[in-house]
Motif scaffolding. Structure first.
Motif, PDB file in Angstrom:
ATOM      1  N   VAL A 111       0.983  -1.077   0.142  1.00  0.00           N
ATOM      2  CA  VAL A 111       0.066   0.085   0.010  1.00  0.00           C
ATOM      3  C   VAL A 111       0.670   1.387  -0.058  1.00  0.00           C
ATOM      4  O   VAL A 111       1.598   1.480   1.050  1.00  0.00           O
ATOM      5  N   PRO A 112       0.974   2.018  -1.146  1.00  0.00           N
ATOM      6  CA  PRO A 112       1.998   3.019  -1.368  1.00  0.00           C
ATOM      7  C   PRO A 112       1.551   4.234  -0.436  1.00  0.00           C
ATOM      8  O   PRO A 112       0.341   4.438  -0.027  1.00  0.00           O
ATOM      9  N   GLN A 113       2.324   5.133  -0.141  1.00  0.00           N
ATOM     10  CA  GLN A 113       2.147   6.365   0.737  1.00  0.00           C
ATOM     11  C   GLN A 113       1.263   7.313  -0.101  1.00  0.00           C
ATOM     12  O   GLN A 113       0.479   7.922   0.245  1.00  0.00           O
ATOM     13  N   GLU A 114       1.561   7.594  -1.762  1.00  0.00           N
ATOM     14  CA  GLU A 114       1.004   8.268  -2.424  1.00  0.00           C
ATOM     15  C   GLU A 114      -0.295   7.699  -3.062  1.00  0.00           C
ATOM     16  O   GLU A 114      -0.454   6.397  -3.148  1.00  0.00           O
ATOM     17  N   ILE A 115      -1.542   8.340  -2.984  1.00  0.00           N
ATOM     18  CA  ILE A 115      -2.745   7.908  -3.187  1.00  0.00           C
ATOM     19  C   ILE A 115      -2.926   8.186  -5.143  1.00  0.00           C
ATOM     20  O   ILE A 115      -2.816   9.240  -5.486  1.00  0.00           O
ATOM     21  N   TYR A 116      -2.663   6.972  -5.506  1.00  0.00           N
ATOM     22  CA  TYR A 116      -3.001   6.868  -7.025  1.00  0.00           C
ATOM     23  C   TYR A 116      -3.806   5.838  -7.435  1.00  0.00           C
ATOM     24  O   TYR A 116      -3.748   4.663  -7.110  1.00  0.00           O
ATOM     25  N   VAL A 117      -4.869   6.303  -8.059  1.00  0.00           N
ATOM     26  CA  VAL A 117      -5.969   5.359  -8.696  1.00  0.00           C
ATOM     27  C   VAL A 117      -6.551   5.965 -10.025  1.00  0.00           C
ATOM     28  O   VAL A 117      -6.548   7.054 -10.208  1.00  0.00           O
ATOM     29  N   ASP A 118      -6.771   4.973 -10.887  1.00  0.00           N
ATOM     30  CA  ASP A 118      -7.321   5.551 -12.141  1.00  0.00           C
ATOM     31  C   ASP A 118      -8.643   6.221 -11.828  1.00  0.00           C
ATOM     32  O   ASP A 118      -9.719   5.487 -11.536  1.00  0.00           O
ATOM     33  N   PRO A 119      -8.680   7.440 -12.368  1.00  0.00           N
ATOM     34  CA  PRO A 119      -9.967   8.266 -12.004  1.00  0.00           C
ATOM     35  C   PRO A 119     -11.147   7.712 -12.714  1.00  0.00           C
ATOM     36  O   PRO A 119     -12.272   8.093 -12.344  1.00  0.00           O
ATOM     37  N   PHE A 120     -10.781   7.104 -13.820  1.00  0.00           N
ATOM     38  CA  PHE A 120     -11.981   6.658 -14.780  1.00  0.00           C
ATOM     39  C   PHE A 120     -12.575   5.309 -14.677  1.00  0.00           C
ATOM     40  O   PHE A 120     -13.232   4.666 -15.272  1.00  0.00           O
ATOM     41  N   PHE A 121     -11.943   4.734 -13.623  1.00  0.00           N
ATOM     42  CA  PHE A 121     -12.408   3.314 -13.216  1.00  0.00           C
ATOM     43  C   PHE A 121     -13.181   3.207 -11.991  1.00  0.00           C
ATOM     44  O   PHE A 121     -12.858   4.074 -11.110  1.00  0.00           O
ATOM     45  N   SER A 122     -13.943   2.463 -11.897  1.00  0.00           N
ATOM     46  CA  SER A 122     -14.712   2.411 -10.617  1.00  0.00           C
ATOM     47  C   SER A 122     -13.791   1.271  -9.691  1.00  0.00           C
ATOM     48  O   SER A 122     -12.968   0.849 -10.145  1.00  0.00           O
ATOM     49  N   PRO A 123     -14.091   1.420  -8.394  1.00  0.00           N
ATOM     50  CA  PRO A 123     -13.440   0.416  -7.409  1.00  0.00           C
ATOM     51  C   PRO A 123     -13.574  -0.911  -8.052  1.00  0.00           C
ATOM     52  O   PRO A 123     -12.447  -1.470  -7.569  1.00  0.00           O
ATOM     53  N   LYS A 124     -14.559  -1.351  -8.148  1.00  0.00           N
ATOM     54  CA  LYS A 124     -14.743  -2.841  -8.602  1.00  0.00           C
ATOM     55  C   LYS A 124     -13.861  -2.957  -9.821  1.00  0.00           C
ATOM     56  O   LYS A 124     -13.236  -4.227  -9.931  1.00  0.00           O
ATOM     57  N   GLU A 125     -13.749  -2.131 -10.848  1.00  0.00           N
ATOM     58  CA  GLU A 125     -12.888  -2.346 -11.881  1.00  0.00           C
ATOM     59  C   GLU A 125     -11.751  -2.346 -11.708  1.00  0.00           C
ATOM     60  O   GLU A 125     -10.992  -3.141 -12.252  1.00  0.00           O
ATOM     61  N   THR A 126     -11.259  -1.476 -10.713  1.00  0.00           N
ATOM     62  CA  THR A 126      -9.893  -1.376 -10.442  1.00  0.00           C
ATOM     63  C   THR A 126      -9.557  -2.654  -9.704  1.00  0.00           C
ATOM     64  O   THR A 126      -8.422  -3.133 -10.029  1.00  0.00           O
ATOM     65  N   LEU A 127     -10.110  -3.336  -8.763  1.00  0.00           N
ATOM     66  CA  LEU A 127      -9.888  -4.514  -8.406  1.00  0.00           C
ATOM     67  C   LEU A 127      -9.833  -5.695  -9.298  1.00  0.00           C
ATOM     68  O   LEU A 127      -8.869  -6.511  -8.975  1.00  0.00           O
ATOM     69  N   HIS A 128     -10.700  -5.675 -10.081  1.00  0.00           N
ATOM     70  CA  HIS A 128     -10.625  -6.846 -11.229  1.00  0.00           C
ATOM     71  C   HIS A 128      -9.477  -6.579 -12.203  1.00  0.00           C
ATOM     72  O   HIS A 128      -8.690  -7.666 -12.325  1.00  0.00           O
ATOM     73  N   GLN A 129      -9.192  -5.550 -12.291  1.00  0.00           N
ATOM     74  CA  GLN A 129      -8.027  -5.208 -13.163  1.00  0.00           C
ATOM     75  C   GLN A 129      -6.679  -5.726 -12.345  1.00  0.00           C
ATOM     76  O   GLN A 129      -5.692  -6.325 -12.856  1.00  0.00           O
ATOM     77  N   GLN A 130      -6.621  -5.316 -11.166  1.00  0.00           N
ATOM     78  CA  GLN A 130      -5.364  -5.706 -10.250  1.00  0.00           C
ATOM     79  C   GLN A 130      -5.370  -7.157 -10.107  1.00  0.00           C
ATOM     80  O   GLN A 130      -4.002  -7.646 -10.162  1.00  0.00           O
ATOM     81  N   ALA A 131      -6.376  -8.099  -9.743  1.00  0.00           N
ATOM     82  CA  ALA A 131      -6.454  -9.365  -9.624  1.00  0.00           C
ATOM     83  C   ALA A 131      -5.957 -10.177 -11.145  1.00  0.00           C
ATOM     84  O   ALA A 131      -4.999 -11.049 -11.116  1.00  0.00           O
ATOM     85  N   GLY A 132      -6.433  -9.248 -12.216  1.00  0.00           N
ATOM     86  CA  GLY A 132      -6.210 -10.030 -13.499  1.00  0.00           C
ATOM     87  C   GLY A 132      -4.505  -9.911 -13.808  1.00  0.00           C
ATOM     88  O   GLY A 132      -3.843 -10.824 -14.412  1.00  0.00           O
ATOM     89  N   MET A 133      -3.962  -8.893 -13.266  1.00  0.00           N
ATOM     90  CA  MET A 133      -2.481  -8.698 -13.305  1.00  0.00           C
ATOM     91  C   MET A 133      -1.570  -9.509 -12.848  1.00  0.00           C
ATOM     92  O   MET A 133      -0.478 -10.061 -13.140  1.00  0.00           O
ATOM     93  N   TYR A 134      -2.211 -10.244 -11.566  1.00  0.00           N
ATOM     94  CA  TYR A 134      -1.588 -11.274 -10.858  1.00  0.00           C
ATOM     95  C   TYR A 134      -1.990 -12.544 -11.227  1.00  0.00           C
ATOM     96  O   TYR A 134      -1.574 -13.702 -10.651  1.00  0.00           O
ATOM     97  N   GLY A 135      -2.767 -12.753 -12.426  1.00  0.00           N
ATOM     98  CA  GLY A 135      -3.297 -14.172 -12.663  1.00  0.00           C
ATOM     99  C   GLY A 135      -4.408 -14.595 -11.876  1.00  0.00           C
ATOM    100  O   GLY A 135      -4.474 -15.899 -12.001  1.00  0.00           O
ATOM    101  N   VAL A 136      -5.080 -13.980 -11.207  1.00  0.00           N
ATOM    102  CA  VAL A 136      -6.173 -14.392 -10.272  1.00  0.00           C
ATOM    103  C   VAL A 136      -7.411 -14.819 -11.192  1.00  0.00           C
ATOM    104  O   VAL A 136      -7.779 -13.750 -11.914  1.00  0.00           O
ATOM    105  N   LEU A 137      -7.861 -15.997 -11.429  1.00  0.00           N
ATOM    106  CA  LEU A 137      -9.072 -16.167 -12.410  1.00  0.00           C
ATOM    107  C   LEU A 137     -10.336 -15.496 -11.725  1.00  0.00           C
ATOM    108  O   LEU A 137     -10.421 -15.498 -10.301  1.00  0.00           O
ATOM    109  N   PRO A 138     -11.105 -15.199 -12.615  1.00  0.00           N
ATOM    110  CA  PRO A 138     -12.533 -14.415 -12.084  1.00  0.00           C
ATOM    111  C   PRO A 138     -13.179 -15.264 -11.018  1.00  0.00           C
ATOM    112  O   PRO A 138     -13.656 -14.603 -10.241  1.00  0.00           O
TER     113      PRO A 138
END
Length: 331
Positions: A111-138
């Motif tokens: 969890v970084p000190q700086e707050i950075y999130v994609d402003p055009f993604f929803s929290p749910k989309e952000t988490l699904h994208q992050q999970a996909g980057m680690y290879g976690v199946l849906p």
């Protein structure tokens, strides 16, 4: 966590399989002679880390304390693969950083000190994208559980740009946990957040630790480490100058002062005197106490039992700088 909590039922994916199949190590992290030198052709080279040796036991709540520029962020960035070390060895969850960098990254949630999130993604989309980057199946993702746990469920489909600062910080915590890492690193997690959110984050961190996650917390604030960590390492000028149980570190500070901000004015001086405090110029109660004998939590409990309603509080006197001065003067 228990399986019904949605965290311990580990994902079965190619990216994370090695992390969960191997035998659990005694130490979550083992650092040997870790050094980072930034070369400068015009000026003297900057030594960010100087032969750091450190062992962080599995399942511990470990505090990494130090002022700005002490080397904390460099240490984290090396483990996360964002900065290349100059020399030394880093073993994370049994994996050598040089030989298995991918497995090391899969073992960590940062969890970084700086707050950075994609402003055009929803929290749910952000988490699904992050999970996909680690290879976690849906089918193995715990996105809904994380959103609910971190009180983001009602904002799960909103643009992240509409979230408050505190909500964005909670989203960063959820992002770091979406691949269920055994080690969680929090870099100044409560910087700039209000007291209510701080307590919520503390509660969630404790729950993670109680169910086996190793927590590494970096912070400027000794009182935060006092509340959460069982062991503290103090970093200064790229070196670990003290590593000991929290109570032992806190014993270096002779006294503290806690200021209680009350919900209303209290004219009954007997109540104030009962808890050993005095009213300051702003109408708040100021209490001096010995951290060797009681904690800030003890003071707050005493105030509550006396019938005082506390809106907020702050602790001074046992700052990190005070501890540093006490330690260096004894050397």
């Amino acid at each position: 966590f228990q399986a019904e909590d949605g965290i311990r039922d580990q994902p079965r994916s190619r990216g994370l399989g090695d992390v969960y199949k191997r035998q659990l190590p005694d130490n979550a992290i083992e650092i040997t002679d870790l050094t980072k030198i930034y070369k400068n052709n015009k000026e003297e080279d900057l030594i960010a880390l100087n032969s750091v040796n450190l062992e962080i036991p599995r399942g511990s709540m470990f505090g990494l304390l130090g002022p700005n520029g002490a080397g904390k962020s460099t240490f984290i960035n090396i483990l996360a693969g964002l900065t290349l070390k100059t020399s030394g060895q880093a073993i994370v969850w049994g994996f050598d950083l040089d030989k298995n960098p991918r497995s090391v990254r899969a073992s960590l949630g940062v969890v970084p000190q700086e707050i950075y999130v994609d402003p055009f993604f929803s929290p749910k989309e952000t988490l699904h994208q992050q999970a996909g980057m680690y290879g976690v199946l849906p089918k193995d993702r715990n996105v809904d559980f994380l959103l609910k746990t971190l009180d983001l469920e009602d904002k799960s489909n909103a643009y992240t740009r509409t979230l408050s600062g505190g909500m964005k910080r909670r989203l960063l915590v959820a992002k770091s946990m979406v691949h269920r890492p055994p080690i969680l690193i929090l870099d100044e997690p409560t910087a700039g957040v209000d007291i209510e959110l701080r307590q919520q984050l503390w509660a969630y961190i404790r729950k993670l630790n109680e169910h086996g996650t190793t927590i590494i917390l970096t912070t400027h604030y000794l009182e935060e480490a006092e509340e959460l960590c069982d062991t503290i390492a103090i970093v200064n000028h790229g070196e670990i100058i003290r590593c000991a149980p929290t109570k032992e570190i806190l014993s270096d500070a002779d006294s503290k002062n806690i200021t209680l901000v009350l919900s209303k004015d209290y004219n009954d001086k007997s109540i104030i005197e009962k808890i050993g405090g005095v009213i300051d110029k702003d109408g708040n109660i100021s209490i001096s106490y010995n951290p060797k004998q009681e904690t800030s939590r003890d003071i707050l409990k005493k105030a509550e039992e006396a019938g005082l309603k506390v809106n907020d509080f702050s602790v001074t006197g046992a700052s990190l700088e005070t501890v540093f001065l006490s330690m260096t003067s004894n050397k």
